[in-house]
Design an enzyme around this catalytic site. Structure first.
Site, PDB file in Angstrom:
ATOM      1  N   GLY A  55      -3.417 -24.092  29.777  1.00 15.43           N
ATOM      2  CA  GLY A  55      -1.994 -24.213  29.442  1.00 15.43           C
ATOM      3  C   GLY A  55      -1.659 -23.247  28.321  1.00 15.43           C
ATOM      4  N   CYS A  82     -10.251 -24.229  29.517  1.00 17.68           N
ATOM      5  CA  CYS A  82      -9.420 -23.530  28.525  1.00 17.68           C
ATOM      6  C   CYS A  82      -8.656 -24.550  27.668  1.00 17.68           C
ATOM      7  CB  CYS A  82      -8.491 -22.556  29.242  1.00 17.68           C
ATOM      8  SG  CYS A  82      -7.804 -21.323  28.131  1.00 17.68           S
ATOM      9  N   TYR A  83      -7.333 -24.638  27.784  1.00 20.30           N
ATOM     10  CA  TYR A  83      -6.583 -25.648  27.029  1.00 20.30           C
ATOM     11  C   TYR A  83      -7.150 -27.029  27.322  1.00 20.30           C
ATOM     12  CZ  TYR A  83      -2.628 -28.501  25.454  1.00 20.30           C
ATOM     13  OH  TYR A  83      -1.842 -29.422  24.812  1.00 20.30           O
ATOM     14  N   HIS A 169     -12.408 -19.359  32.489  1.00 18.32           N
ATOM     15  CA  HIS A 169     -11.791 -19.814  33.744  1.00 18.32           C
ATOM     16  C   HIS A 169     -12.740 -19.637  34.936  1.00 18.32           C
ATOM     17  CE1 HIS A 169      -7.710 -20.501  32.268  1.00 18.32           C
ATOM     18  NE2 HIS A 169      -7.988 -19.554  31.390  1.00 18.32           N
ATOM     19  N   GLU A 171     -12.368 -20.683  37.839  1.00 15.30           N
ATOM     20  CA  GLU A 171     -11.642 -20.650  39.118  1.00 15.30           C
ATOM     21  C   GLU A 171     -11.257 -19.242  39.570  1.00 15.30           C
ATOM     22  OE1 GLU A 171     -10.613 -21.710  36.245  1.00 15.30           O
ATOM     23  OE2 GLU A 171      -8.482 -21.429  35.893  1.00 15.30           O
ATOM     24  N   ASP A 227       5.934 -22.481  58.572  1.00 14.99           N
ATOM     25  CA  ASP A 227       5.923 -23.890  58.169  1.00 14.99           C
ATOM     26  C   ASP A 227       6.652 -24.779  59.179  1.00 14.99           C
ATOM     27  OD1 ASP A 227       4.703 -22.764  56.022  1.00 14.99           O
ATOM     28  OD2 ASP A 227       6.430 -22.918  54.692  1.00 14.99           O
ATOM     29  N   LYS A 366      -0.580 -22.636  51.950  1.00 15.71           N
ATOM     30  CA  LYS A 366      -0.163 -21.783  53.081  1.00 15.71           C
ATOM     31  C   LYS A 366      -1.318 -21.442  54.025  1.00 15.71           C
ATOM     32  CE  LYS A 366       3.503 -19.533  54.640  1.00 15.71           C
ATOM     33  NZ  LYS A 366       4.876 -20.076  54.604  1.00 15.71           N
TER      34      LYS A 366
END
Ligand code: XMP
Length: 508
Positions: A55, A82-83, A169, A171, A227, A366
């Site tokens: 964040g 992180c945060y 991070h 990710e 979609d 998606k």
């Protein structure tokens, strides 16, 4: 459901969706919830683990986002990123300070292979760091498990209550072995059960839809986009014969688009109503040249046309929408995810008095929607479709929209799509734009005074920024020759070589 769920608490970090996707890629279901949910609400979801996102704030700021402190007492393993690590450190009794030197970018970290998070990894790792604060004093009983040149506690763990924090991070791809670290957390620490797949998602949704709809009927607006098409295919599988799809042809579709939609659903058990409403849209746009005004008029007319058709089809009890997970997260509607309340999007449902709204794709990203579409047997052409703006060709015709201009653009655009489709070049979105300029040309012995047509092709991953695609000259020459030979009304073709910013992808 025999796979586990991980809850991701959102503290405003830009990578929250990426974390959720990475977890799903590991075969474990994930959901993002706001940091304000209570410990009891989290416990009710029975997650195998929690991840606190990064964040933009400092945990020491007076109004910094925090979470219910009881979350740490649930006995559920937590990974703070992180945060999220700094918050975890503070909530568990440690201290966070402003680091004398911020670290941004790829950094070398020394990681402890004895830690559950870094098991099986080399003790030197390249990771992405982006922080100004750092852990100054760890909570009691916690130990440092990674360090960098400027961050003596770049990761910590407190095994007793399974709290783990990483300042970097895992990710992002720039953290080379980040996925292994996440897997270590998911499987080594949380003991998560893998097995989540789009297939499971589909089966669960089909059962839910059947139970909810019973013998009632569902209405869906089908645009031919990914979609709404996948939503239609899923509903027709779940409740055959009870789905009416309304496809409003505003007259600004590309060549053969309505035919493709009809073909894709020819074997499905649904009632497909394609309405040619082009006249009323063209009438509305007569004399209108301002792009925003065009969008607004088309949007309003679309709602009206849809309402008219819904009424004409006996107003089914439910309205279905192709809302997908990023729409839910971005609009903040996931606040209601825990209580599973259904929300209405826009004013349509209320006006038409629907009993409820069904959004069967609202848990999917998606790429997962595309996978589901394939699973349901939709053709690649539909599933891999590029984004196409709601107002369609009307905003690819600069100035006033007329039938003549639409016919010119439709043909030229079809040639461009055919040629790029046949080539091996990579472009994420490509189309033709009809400018409102005419220029002098020569055809045989005659002088012409015809339209200038622009070609646009871009590469992008997020459509927020783009580079113009470096199409080979040979391909451009072929497209230009075909358009000027085959499309009456165009005597000059130009290629748009602007990126975004400063331009946008569309011309209007
Ligand atoms: P821009 O032109 O803003 O486009 O760079 C970014 C992406 O959004 C699409 N786009 C729209 N989609 N209604 C839509 O549904 C619109 O009015 C609209 N305008 C742009 C565009 O095609 C690109 O993918």
């Amino acid at each position: 459901m025999d796979y586990s769920k991980i809850i991701i608490l959102d503290f405003g970090g830009q990578y929250k969706e990426l974390i959720a996707r990475r977890v799903r890629e590991c075969g474990v279901y994930s959901e993002i919830l706001p940091h304000t949910v209570s410990a009891a609400e989290i416990a009710a979801e029975a997650p195998a683990g929690l991840i606190f996102t990064g964040g933009p704030n400092s945990v020491n700021a007076p109004d910094a986002p925090t979470c219910d402190p009881a979350v740490l007492k649930l006995g559920i393993p937590i990974l703070g990123i992180c945060y999220g690590m700094q918050l975890l450190c503070r909530l568990a009794g440690g201290e966070v300070e402003r680091a004398p030197k911020s670290e941004y970018g790829r950094i070398r970290a020394e990681t402890d292979p004895e830690s559950a998070l870094f098991r099986g990894l080399e003790p030197r790792q390249t990771v992405l760091m982006s922080h100004t604060d750092r852990a100054a004093r760890l909570p009691e009983g916690a130990r440092v498990t990674a360090r960098t040149a400027h961050c003596p506690a770049a990761a910590f763990e407190r095994e007793a209550d399974r709290l783990y924090g990483v300042q970097f991070h895992p990710e992002v791809e720039l953290s080379h072995h980040g996925t292994e670290m996440l897997k270590n957390f998911l499987f080594g620490v949380c003991g998560a059960k893998t097995g989540y797949s789009v297939d499971d998602y589909m089966r669960a949704r089909i059962e839910e839809i059947r139970a909810r709809v019973g013998d009632k009927r569902v209405l869906l607006g089908l645009s031919g986009g990914v979609d709404s098409s996948v939503c239609a295919a899923l509903l027709s599988r779940a409740i055959p014969g009870r789905l009416t799809c309304i496809c409003i042809d505003h007259g600004f579709m590309r060549k053969d688009e309505i035919r493709d939609i009809r073909e894709a659903f020819a074997d499905s058990d649904l009632d497909l109503v394609c309405v040619d409403a082009s006249r009323r849209f063209l009438d509305k746009l007569r004399g209108v040249t301002d792009p925003e005004r065009k969008r607004k008029l088309i949007g309003e007319e679309f709602a009206r046309a849809f309402e008219d058709e819904a009424r004409a089809h006996g107003r089914p009890e439910f309205l279905a929408q192709g809302t997908i997970y990023p729409d839910v997260v971005e609009s903040g509607k996931n606040k209601s995810a825990v209580i599973k309340s259904h929300h209405n999007v826009g004013g349509l449902p209320e006006k038409l008095g629907f009993e409820g709204v069904i959004e069967p794709l609202s848990g999917l990203f998606k790429d997962e929607v595309r996978r589901l579409g394939r699973l349901l047997g939709l053709p690649d052409k539909l599933v891999d479709r590029q984004p196409f703006p709601g107002p369609g060709l009307a905003i690819r015709i600069l100035g006033e929209v007329t039938e003549e201009k639409l016919a010119i653009l439709r043909e030229a655009d079809a040639i461009l799509r055919e040629e790029i489709g046949r080539s091996s070049v990579r472009a994420d979105q490509f189309f033709a734009v009809l400018t409102d300029s005419r220029s002098v040309g020569v055809m045989g012995d005659f002088r012409t005074y015809d339209y200038v047509l622009a070609l646009r092709a871009v590469t992008t991953t997020d459509f927020m920024t783009c580079e113009y695609a470096r199409l080979p000259h040979r391909l451009l020459a072929k497209i230009s020759a075909r358009i000027t030979n085959e499309v009456r009304g165009v005597n000059r073709v130009v290629y748009d070589i602007t990126s975004k910013p400063p331009a946008t992808i569309e011309w209007e």
